[in-house]
Every structure is written in structure tokens, then in C-alpha cells.
Design an enzyme around this catalytic site. Structure first.
Site, PDB file in Angstrom:
ATOM      1  N   THR A 103       0.664  -1.167   0.027  1.00 45.80           N
ATOM      2  CA  THR A 103      -0.002  -0.129  -0.078  1.00 45.80           C
ATOM      3  C   THR A 103       0.848   1.381  -0.090  1.00 45.80           C
ATOM      4  OG1 THR A 103      -1.611  -1.236   1.513  1.00 45.80           O
ATOM      5  CG2 THR A 103      -1.888   1.174   1.165  1.00 45.80           C
ATOM      6  N   LYS A 178      -7.592   1.770  -2.887  1.00 46.56           N
ATOM      7  CA  LYS A 178      -7.237   1.269  -1.689  1.00 46.56           C
ATOM      8  C   LYS A 178      -7.267   2.441  -0.766  1.00 46.56           C
ATOM      9  CE  LYS A 178      -5.136  -0.910   1.784  1.00 46.56           C
ATOM     10  NZ  LYS A 178      -5.310  -2.236   2.259  1.00 46.56           N
ATOM     11  N   LYS A 246      -0.096   5.169   8.305  1.00 46.46           N
ATOM     12  CA  LYS A 246       0.640   5.244   7.089  1.00 46.46           C
ATOM     13  C   LYS A 246      -0.411   5.665   6.076  1.00 46.46           C
ATOM     14  CE  LYS A 246       1.778   1.578   4.848  1.00 46.46           C
ATOM     15  NZ  LYS A 246       1.447   0.820   3.456  1.00 46.46           N
TER      16      LYS A 246
HETATM   17  N1  LIG Z   1      -1.000  -6.837   7.333  1.00 52.41           N
HETATM   18  C1  LIG Z   1      -2.255  -6.439   6.873  1.00 52.41           C
HETATM   19  O1  LIG Z   1      -3.301  -6.940   7.387  1.00 52.41           O
HETATM   20  C2  LIG Z   1      -2.069  -5.715   5.638  1.00 52.41           C
HETATM   21  C3  LIG Z   1      -3.476  -5.889   4.920  1.00 52.41           C
HETATM   22  C4  LIG Z   1      -3.409  -4.995   3.477  1.00 52.41           C
HETATM   23  C5  LIG Z   1      -2.408  -4.316   3.186  1.00 52.41           C
HETATM   24  N2  LIG Z   1      -1.198  -4.531   3.759  1.00 52.41           N
HETATM   25  C6  LIG Z   1       0.032  -3.674   3.484  1.00 52.41           C
HETATM   26  O2  LIG Z   1       0.693  -4.612   2.850  1.00 52.41           O
HETATM   27  C7  LIG Z   1       2.250  -4.220   2.985  1.00 52.41           C
HETATM   28  C8  LIG Z   1       2.889  -4.987   3.781  1.00 52.41           C
HETATM   29  O3  LIG Z   1       2.234  -5.466   4.975  1.00 52.41           O
HETATM   30  P1  LIG Z   1       2.807  -6.728   6.094  1.00 52.41           P
HETATM   31  O4  LIG Z   1       1.745  -6.617   7.071  1.00 52.41           O
HETATM   32  O5  LIG Z   1       3.176  -7.796   5.327  1.00 52.41           O
HETATM   33  O6  LIG Z   1       4.200  -6.065   6.699  1.00 52.41           O
HETATM   34  P2  LIG Z   1       5.242  -6.790   7.429  1.00 52.41           P
HETATM   35  O7  LIG Z   1       4.806  -8.074   8.032  1.00 52.41           O
HETATM   36  O8  LIG Z   1       5.812  -5.610   8.022  1.00 52.41           O
HETATM   37  O9  LIG Z   1       6.113  -7.031   6.035  1.00 52.41           O
HETATM   38  C9  LIG Z   1       7.056  -6.235   5.584  1.00 52.41           C
HETATM   39  C10 LIG Z   1       7.953  -6.857   4.450  1.00 52.41           C
HETATM   40  O10 LIG Z   1       8.550  -5.809   3.722  1.00 52.41           O
HETATM   41  C11 LIG Z   1      10.098  -6.165   3.873  1.00 52.41           C
HETATM   42  N3  LIG Z   1      10.574  -4.729   3.664  1.00 52.41           N
HETATM   43  C12 LIG Z   1      10.376  -3.641   4.374  1.00 52.41           C
HETATM   44  N4  LIG Z   1      11.269  -2.589   3.902  1.00 52.41           N
HETATM   45  C13 LIG Z   1      11.957  -3.316   3.151  1.00 52.41           C
HETATM   46  C14 LIG Z   1      13.109  -2.576   2.395  1.00 52.41           C
HETATM   47  N5  LIG Z   1      13.571  -1.032   2.582  1.00 52.41           N
HETATM   48  N6  LIG Z   1      14.049  -3.309   1.709  1.00 52.41           N
HETATM   49  C15 LIG Z   1      13.509  -4.709   1.658  1.00 52.41           C
HETATM   50  N7  LIG Z   1      12.320  -5.237   2.127  1.00 52.41           N
HETATM   51  C16 LIG Z   1      11.800  -4.494   3.039  1.00 52.41           C
HETATM   52  C17 LIG Z   1      10.220  -6.938   5.311  1.00 52.41           C
HETATM   53  O11 LIG Z   1      11.468  -7.284   5.296  1.00 52.41           O
HETATM   54  P3  LIG Z   1      12.068  -7.783   6.667  1.00 52.41           P
HETATM   55  O12 LIG Z   1      11.602  -9.036   7.086  1.00 52.41           O
HETATM   56  O13 LIG Z   1      13.715  -7.669   6.607  1.00 52.41           O
HETATM   57  O14 LIG Z   1      11.551  -6.643   7.670  1.00 52.41           O
HETATM   58  C18 LIG Z   1       8.926  -7.651   5.320  1.00 52.41           C
HETATM   59  O15 LIG Z   1       9.305  -8.785   4.414  1.00 52.41           O
HETATM   60  C19 LIG Z   1       2.038  -2.577   3.830  1.00 52.41           C
HETATM   61  O16 LIG Z   1       2.254  -1.854   2.731  1.00 52.41           O
HETATM   62  C20 LIG Z   1       0.642  -2.841   4.357  1.00 52.41           C
HETATM   63  O17 LIG Z   1       0.226  -1.492   4.425  1.00 52.41           O
HETATM   64  C21 LIG Z   1      -1.096  -5.184   5.143  1.00 52.41           C
END
Ligand SMILES: NC(=O)c1ccc[n+]([C@@H]2O[C@H](COP(=O)([O-])OP(=O)(O)OC[C@H]3O[C@@H](n4cnc5c(N)ncnc54)[C@H](OP(=O)(O)O)[C@@H]3O)[C@@H](O)[C@H]2O)c1
Length: 300
Positions: A103, A178, A246
């Protein structure tokens, strides 16, 4: 697998809460998946559960793939894994497609699409809704901004983990949709918090009330899935307050640009900032109710 099935060569960058299961569904469907995660342990864990190949950088993962998927944190993270020093765009082949499930702002999607175009790479913004459970059960909703010809190349792949997907217009349209989704959620969760708080203060049995009104016009996904746990003070169900802030930041910035008025969304954003100040940043978004109820409390 049907006889017409054709395995694609794909990469998935970012195996977080969402990316880990999504990449898993691509592998389960029979595609050749190369994974990259900044923290290598998550990639190791993924390989214990699924068939695939591990890469050490986004560029290495993206080399010679038909499609590269990503699901990272925010605009800056996305820039880093695409056009950074070891970014995917450096190695992607002409004619290949980059699908971003992060997102982000619509601006970064449009900016990266223009850069990708110079190397004949198609860029698709494809943020998701449905939370951790939606990703783990392969039933996400995907909002897409893309050129139709690019979208046609990846539709079947997205089907591996989606129950609903739609191309809503040119690049950036997925992120704008979104934003609409998050505006709806902010208002609904605040409304549900106030309703449950009111029911408790009035001495009603909240579960009984929810059982009844969830069959009428007040019903919502949040009511069906969160009312019970909100009443019990449980806030460990995926989408974190930090992520919501965010997203609402992106929404409010975009609203300024297009002249949209979002008074309730702006207010709820401030409420979420109070939850963060109470050390609730990693709690799920239904924790808004903690600002109203004396018990239970979060943080210290
Ligand atoms: N969780 C939900 O329910 C949900 C629902 C809809 C949308 N989203 C969106 O989906 C996205 C991911 O969410 P998530 O919940 O999966 O987050 P998360 O569990 O914190 O995972 C984030 C991922 O991105 C990687 N990452 C972040 N910054 C990076 C960088 N600079 N370089 C390389 N890798 C990087 C992290 O790597 P590391 O493992 O090394 O930290 C991790 O694999 C976000 O934009 C969020 O807003 C989430």
C-alpha cells in the site's frame, strides 16, 4: 493441474505477514518461485514450507523472471527494492511485469511506472484488502491500476491468492481505490467502537446486542469479525495501527491534492495517533475502542 496449465517464472520480494502466504500460493499452484527477503531468516522459513529458490538481493531475484511481485512497507521501501542500487528494475527483462502489492501513494506508482517503461517493463499497482487471514486463506481482494495488456499477463497468477480482483484504470488507480477502502474502514471502526462502548455503558450484554443487530442494517465486516474481540479487549488480529496511520497519511495528502473533504477520516487519524502514543502501534485497528473504554487498557 489442468493440461493447459503453464508454469511461470516469478519472483516475490518481501515475505512479511502478507507476502509470505501470497508467495506460498504461487508455489502451491506450480509456478517456479524465487524469493527475496531482507531478513534472510524469513526466506529460510518459507523454504521449509514451499518449493522455490532463494536470492540475496531484489536484482538477483528479478533476473530472467516473467513476473516480479512485491509486498513491502511504504513508498521508500518500494523505491529501494525497485530502483535502489540492488533494485529489481536493474535486472528485469524487457516484456516482464512488476506487480506491487504494497500500500503506497499513487504518486510513487506513477513515478516507478514511468521509469519501468523506459526498459519495457510493465508496472502494476495492486494493493490488497482482506488482512492476514485473507492472505493466509488465499482470498484477498486486489485493487489494480494497470495498462490492460499488462494486466492480462498476470490475472491468472493473482487468482492464486485472490477471491476478487479488478483493473480499475491506469497505473495509480489501484492505490486510489485502496485509499477509498481505508476511508470506509476508519469510519466504520470508529462507529463500531462508539456503539460497543455505548452498549457497555448502558448495561447491555454486548454480544446479545451484536447477535441481533448484525442481522440488520448495522452489519459490517468489522462487526462480524471484530465486535466480540473488541469487547474482550483483544487486539492482536493483523493490520496494525502503525500501518493504518501510514495509509491515512497517504489518504489525507491525496485528499488535499484533489480537493476532497474528509473530516471524519482526519479525526480518526488523530485517534489512531493517540493509540500509538499509548504504545498501541502494533495492535490491530480495532483498538480504537481503548480510547473510550476505561477497561481493558493497552500499553503501560
Ligand atoms: N498486514 C495486513 O493486514 C495488511 C493488509 C493489507 C495491506 N497491507 C499492506 O501490505 C504491506 C505489507 O504489510 P505486512 O503486514 O506484510 O508487513 P510486514 O509483515 O511488516 O512485512 C513487510 C515486508 O517488507 C520487507 N521490507 C520492508 N522494507 C524493506 C526494504 N526497505 N527493503 C527490503 N525489504 C523491505 C520486510 O522485510 P524484513 O523481514 O527484513 O523486515 C518484510 O518482508 C504494507 O504496505 C501494508 O500496509 C497489510
Amino acid at each position: 493441474m489442468s493440461p493447459a496449465f503453464q508454469a511461470k517464472k516469478v519472483a516475490f520480494l518481501g515475505l512479511g505477514v502478507m507476502g509470505f502466504p501470497m508467495a506460498g500460493y504461487l508455489a502451491k499452484a506450480g509456478h517456479q518461485v524465487t524469493i527475496y527477503n531482507r531478513t534472510a531468516q524469513k526466506a529460510d522459513d518459507w523454504l521449509k514450507k514451499h518449493q522455490g529458490t532463494q536470492a540475496n538481493t531484489p536484482a538477483q531475484a528479478a533476473k530472467d523472471q516473467d513476473v516480479v511481485f512485491a509486498c513491502v512497507g511504504n513508498d521508500q521501501d518500494l523505491r529501494q527494492i525497485t530502483v535502489g542500487e540492488e533494485g529489481a528494475f536493474n535486472q528485469m527483462s524487457p516484456g516482464s511485469i512488476f506487480v506491487d502489492h504494497t500500500t503506497t501513494s499513487a504518486i510513487v506508482a506513477q513515478e516507478l511506472s514511468k521509469i519501468a517503461e523506459k526498459s519495457d517493463i510493465g508496472f502494476i499497482d495492486a494493493p490488497v484488502s482482506g488482512g492476514q487471514a485473507g492472505a493466509e486463506n488465499g482470498v484477498l481482494t486486489v485493487m489494480i491500476g494497470a495498462q490492460q495488456a499488462h494486466y492480462d499477463k498476470v490475472k491468472d497468477l493473482i487468482d492464486c491468492y485472490a477471491k476478487m480482483q479488478k483493473c480499475l484504470g491506469p497505473v495509480g488507480s489501484g492505490q486510489k481505490a485502496k485509499m477509498v477502502n481505508q476511508i470506509c474502514i476508519a469510519g466504520v471502526v470508529q462507529g463500531l467502537s462508539e456503539a460497543l462502548h455505548f452498549a457497555m455503558q448502558s448495561g447491555l450484554n454486548t454480544q446479545d446486542v451484536v447477535d441481533v443487530i448484525s442481522k440488520g442494517a448495522a452489519q459490517s465486516w468489522q462487526m462480524d469479525n471484530r465486535a466480540k474481540t473488541m469487547s474482550q479487549g483483544q487486539f492482536d488480529f493483523g493490520f496494525a495501527v502503525d500501518w493504518m496511520r501510514k495509509d491515512l497519511g497517504i489518504v489525507l495528502e491525496h485528499a488535499k491534492e484533489v480537493g476532497a473533504h474528509l473530516p471524519i477520516t482526519a479525526l480518526v487519524d488523530q485517534f489512531y495517533s493517540q493509540v500509538q502514543a499509548n504504545r498501541g502501534g502494533r495492535f490491530d485497528t480495532s483498538s480504537l475502542i481503548t480510547l473510550l473504554n476505561k477497561q481493558p487498557k493497552i500499553g503501560n
